[in-house]
Design a protein around this motif. Structure first.
Motif: not given
Lengths: 350, 155
Positions: A199-205
């Protein structure tokens, strides 16, 4: 001083609550043992080192001393961390997010399809919830969770709406407690925590989320992100303390039998002592994670320990992919939420 | 509030001291009862008669073997649960020369053909959650030895 003493009392009370609530849970490790090993285990007495205050007291003192020394050196370690921090934290929205997503997706998919069964169960015959022990056939009416897990796995694998998927994983962990009861306490914290982290990081690059925006969405920042991160840290740490007490400290003969079964290296000690050290390390590391102290070193210590144990016992890493992911991200990000990606200038300064 | 407390220099050490001291005192009390690990074994209440199981092996015309488990104070069920009650109800694990061969959810079970030679077959009583039922002398089990002659091997 009064407040400080209250923290000591609270931690003591927490320890006693764990004793009171520990269910007769069956960790998957028990299934490793052969019938003759189980027969021998039935008659094995609790070792002296786990049954005597005269041993456990000094052992606790040594563990406390080691932790105190590590905490005293925290400042020096922090200086080293500060130098590497931008580089390490910069990896969270790319490598960290990918490790977390893919590991969880693999576990969810294999649990839903019965591809990672507990020992003694034929592959692809029993769908489970998150872990091999929680067979959905034991929870009539909850077959829908097979579909939910497959969908969640695909969503995580692709990295679509990852923050929402993280939230669903947290709910799924809570639902596990509702469906399976106290047995699920052994697992829920270690799945809810990666959910909070996502929830904090998200899916990322390296996710569909990033592709659709043509850029990697930055991790969340601010008080909400810090609160979620702290929650993840507390859940992982408390989970370790719980497991150490419920399985190792109060069922030491099982741990010792498993060490014996795996022909675990003795390092010149008896398995009784090795089991005691493992228990102490898990409790101290878990407590430090809860308190948010020495988070990176602790994450590395636990990662190393569970990897070593898995190799010795010949276990697939997929049994604990959720933990590998969470600890890897903690090792990168540390105690605080990772924050936005650092600028190239910050990387060069580091 | 808690964060402010834990940010004090000695607070983490004191918190750890409280945790470790409590565990060092409580664990010996808990472990004093001895007993086998509850993750693997289920102890029945002392007021209940201890279950017993005896085995008989019969060859079938096809060369397969049929086991009959004569159990006392124990009932078979194919219903498995996550956490079993402490009652003499469950199934049996069939162990062939130290290796689990099958699970018997009823008193009669077909274990298939056996190669020529001497085979020790054991049945170990298990609870509904697969934990081994523990009697006063350890596991509750019965055993039978089967001698399969060369010409009647069936394999």
């Amino acid at each position: 001083m009064l407040r400080v003493t209250s923290s000591s009392l609270k931690s003591g009370a927490a320890a006693l609550i764990i004793f009171a609530t520990a269910p007769p849970a069956s960790g998957h490790e028990a299934w490793l043992l052969t019938p003759s090993e189980i027969e021998a285990l039935a008659l094995t007495p609790v070792p002296f080192v786990f049954a005597s205050v005269a041993v456990l007291g000094p052992a606790a003192g040594l563990a406390l001393l080691a932790a105190a020394v590590a905490l005293a050196l925290e400042g020096r370690w922090a200086t080293i961390e500060e130098r590497a921090s931008p580089w390490l934290r910069g990896l969270v929205p790319s490598l960290g997010a990918a490790v977390l997503r893919v590991g969880l997706a693999a576990m969810l998919l294999l649990a839903a399809t019965g591809g990672l069964p507990r020992h003694g169960t034929a592959p692809w015959t029993q769908s489970t919830l998150l872990v091999p022990d929680m067979q959905l056939s034991l929870a009539p009416g909850w077959d829908i969770l097979i579909v939910v897990q497959v969908a969640l796995a695909l969503i995580l694998l692709l990295g679509i709406g990852t923050r929402l998927a993280g939230g669903v994983l947290v709910l799924l962990s809570g639902l596990g407690l509702w469906v399976f009861g106290a047995e699920f306490l052994s697992y829920a914290p270690h799945f809810a925590a990666p959910g909070l982290m996502l929830m904090v990081i998200g899916g990322g690059a390296w996710s569909a989320d990033a592709l659709m925006r043509h850029d990697a969405p930055d991790p969340l920042t601010g008080p909400a992100a810090e609160a979620l991160w702290r929650g993840a840290r507390i859940l992982v740490g408390a989970g370790f303390v719980y497991l150490a007490v419920a399985y190792k400290l109060t069922q030491p003969t099982l741990l010792i039998a498993i060490l014996d079964h795996g022909d675990f290296p003795r390092f010149g000690m008896t398995y009784d002592v090795i089991a005691l050290i493992m228990t102490g390390v898990e409790i101290v590391c878990g407590a430090l994670l809860v308190m948010g102290r020495l988070v990176r070193p602790v994450a590395l210590v636990i990662l190393g320990a569970i990897s070593f144990l898995a190799v010795v016992l010949g276990e697939t890493p997929l049994f604990h992919a959720n933990l590998y992911g969470a600890l890897f991200v903690f090792a990168l990000a540390g105690a605080r939420a990772p924050g936005p990606r650092p600028s190239r200038a910050a990387w060069r300064m580091a | 509030m808690m964060r402010r407390i834990l940010s004090r220099p000695f607070a983490p050490v004191l918190a750890l001291a409280g945790l470790l001291t409590s565990l060092a005192v409580a664990a010996p009390i808990y472990n004093a009862g001895g007993g086998a690990p509850r993750a693997v074994f289920l102890e029945l209440p002392a007021r209940l008669p201890e279950p017993e199981v005896a085995l008989r092996a019969d060859p079938l015309p096809s060369g397969r073997w049929r086991l009959t488990l004569a159990a006392r104070h124990f009932r078979f069920t194919d219903i498995c649960v996550l956490e079993a009650e402490a009652v003499p109800l469950g199934h049996a694990h069939i162990v062939h020369d130290g290796v689990k061969l099958a699970a018997a959810y009823a008193p009669i079970v077909d274990i298939g053909p056996l190669p020529p030679g001497r085979h020790r077959i054991e049945a170990v009583l298990r609870a509904q959650d697969h934990r081994a039922i523990l009697g006063r002398g350890g596991l509750i089990k019965g055993a039978v030895v089967i001698e399969v002659p060369e010409r009647a091997g069936g394999v």
